[in-house]
Design a protein around this motif. Structure first.
Motif, short mmCIF file in Angstrom:
data_model
loop_
_atom_site.label_atom_id
_atom_site.label_comp_id
_atom_site.label_asym_id
_atom_site.label_seq_id
_atom_site.Cartn_x
_atom_site.Cartn_y
_atom_site.Cartn_z
N PRO A 136 42.13 42.61 23.14
CA PRO A 136 42.88 43.74 23.38
C PRO A 136 44.24 44.14 22.36
O PRO A 136 44.95 44.75 22.84
CB PRO A 136 43.49 43.42 24.80
N GLU A 137 44.02 43.97 21.22
CA GLU A 137 44.95 44.02 20.25
C GLU A 137 45.01 45.79 19.91
O GLU A 137 44.06 46.12 20.02
CB GLU A 137 44.63 43.54 18.74
N PRO A 138 46.14 46.37 19.93
CA PRO A 138 46.33 47.61 19.82
C PRO A 138 45.40 48.43 18.88
O PRO A 138 44.84 49.56 18.78
CB PRO A 138 47.84 47.98 19.69
N GLY A 139 45.54 47.65 17.70
CA GLY A 139 44.68 47.95 16.58
C GLY A 139 43.19 48.30 16.86
O GLY A 139 42.49 49.18 16.27
N ALA A 140 42.83 47.64 17.77
CA ALA A 140 41.11 47.87 17.96
C ALA A 140 41.11 49.20 18.56
O ALA A 140 39.72 49.64 18.58
CB ALA A 140 40.80 46.82 19.17
N ASP A 170 34.84 48.89 29.91
CA ASP A 170 34.65 47.43 29.36
C ASP A 170 34.62 46.71 30.58
O ASP A 170 34.95 47.19 31.80
CB ASP A 170 36.17 47.39 28.60
N ASP A 171 34.16 45.49 30.45
CA ASP A 171 34.17 44.38 31.64
C ASP A 171 35.00 43.38 31.63
O ASP A 171 35.09 42.55 32.50
CB ASP A 171 32.62 43.93 31.45
N ARG A 172 36.18 43.41 30.79
CA ARG A 172 37.15 42.71 30.79
C ARG A 172 38.63 43.61 31.27
O ARG A 172 39.00 44.32 30.59
CB ARG A 172 37.42 42.05 29.71
N PRO A 173 39.22 43.13 32.32
CA PRO A 173 40.52 43.82 33.05
C PRO A 173 41.51 43.81 31.78
O PRO A 173 42.35 44.86 31.76
CB PRO A 173 40.93 42.85 34.02
N LEU A 211 44.77 55.81 27.44
CA LEU A 211 43.54 56.47 27.64
C LEU A 211 43.05 56.05 29.27
O LEU A 211 43.88 55.42 30.00
CB LEU A 211 42.53 55.19 27.02
N GLN A 212 41.95 56.44 29.69
CA GLN A 212 41.57 56.30 30.99
C GLN A 212 40.88 55.05 31.02
O GLN A 212 39.98 54.74 29.91
CB GLN A 212 40.69 57.41 31.60
N GLY A 213 40.80 54.21 31.74
CA GLY A 213 39.83 53.10 31.69
C GLY A 213 39.10 52.70 32.87
O GLY A 213 39.32 53.23 34.09
N HIS A 214 37.99 52.54 32.77
CA HIS A 214 36.72 52.12 33.91
C HIS A 214 36.50 50.54 33.62
O HIS A 214 35.92 50.17 32.51
CB HIS A 214 35.62 52.78 33.57
N LEU A 215 36.89 49.79 34.69
CA LEU A 215 36.30 48.25 34.47
C LEU A 215 34.65 48.27 34.92
O LEU A 215 34.43 48.53 36.14
CB LEU A 215 37.01 47.46 35.55
N ALA A 220 25.63 51.62 38.28
CA ALA A 220 25.75 52.52 39.52
C ALA A 220 27.09 53.13 39.51
O ALA A 220 27.47 54.12 39.60
CB ALA A 220 25.09 51.91 40.89
N ASP A 221 28.25 52.22 39.46
CA ASP A 221 29.45 52.27 39.50
C ASP A 221 30.10 53.22 38.01
O ASP A 221 30.77 54.24 38.35
CB ASP A 221 30.44 51.19 39.67
N LEU A 222 29.23 52.74 37.21
CA LEU A 222 29.62 53.57 36.04
C LEU A 222 29.17 55.11 36.02
O LEU A 222 30.02 55.94 35.57
CB LEU A 222 29.17 52.91 34.62
N ARG A 223 28.12 55.12 36.57
CA ARG A 223 27.70 56.55 36.69
C ARG A 223 28.33 57.36 37.77
O ARG A 223 28.45 58.61 37.44
CB ARG A 223 26.13 56.43 37.38
#
Length: 70
Positions: free
Chosen positions: A18-22, A40-43, A54-58, A63-66
């Motif tokens: 999770p470094e900001p530079g990434a 991403d799969d990591r909170p 950014l908007q984030g989706h775990l 199906a949840d991503l769709r």
């Protein structure tokens, strides 16, 4: 991967989530951060993306991503 025009790999940009530079490579999209959905799969990675606007989706299931993409 063929569906994405911009791809970033931590091994190439020298920063790992999770470094900001990434997340700096997202500037190449030319979009406001709030228009970008980071998946991403990591909170902790989602939290880092959200702290940068950014908007984030775990990711848990396809199906949840769709649902998140519609």
């Amino acid at each position: 991967m063929k569906h994405f025009q911009v791809r970033a790999f931590s091994c190439r940009i020298g920063h790992a989530k999770p470094e900001p530079g990434a997340y700096e490579c997202l500037h190449a999209l030319g979009l406001e951060p709030g228009r970008i959905l980071f998946v991403d799969d990591r909170p902790e990675n989602i939290d880092a993306a959200r702290s940068l606007g950014l908007q984030g989706h775990l990711f848990r299931t396809a199906a949840d991503l769709r649902k998140a993409l519609t």
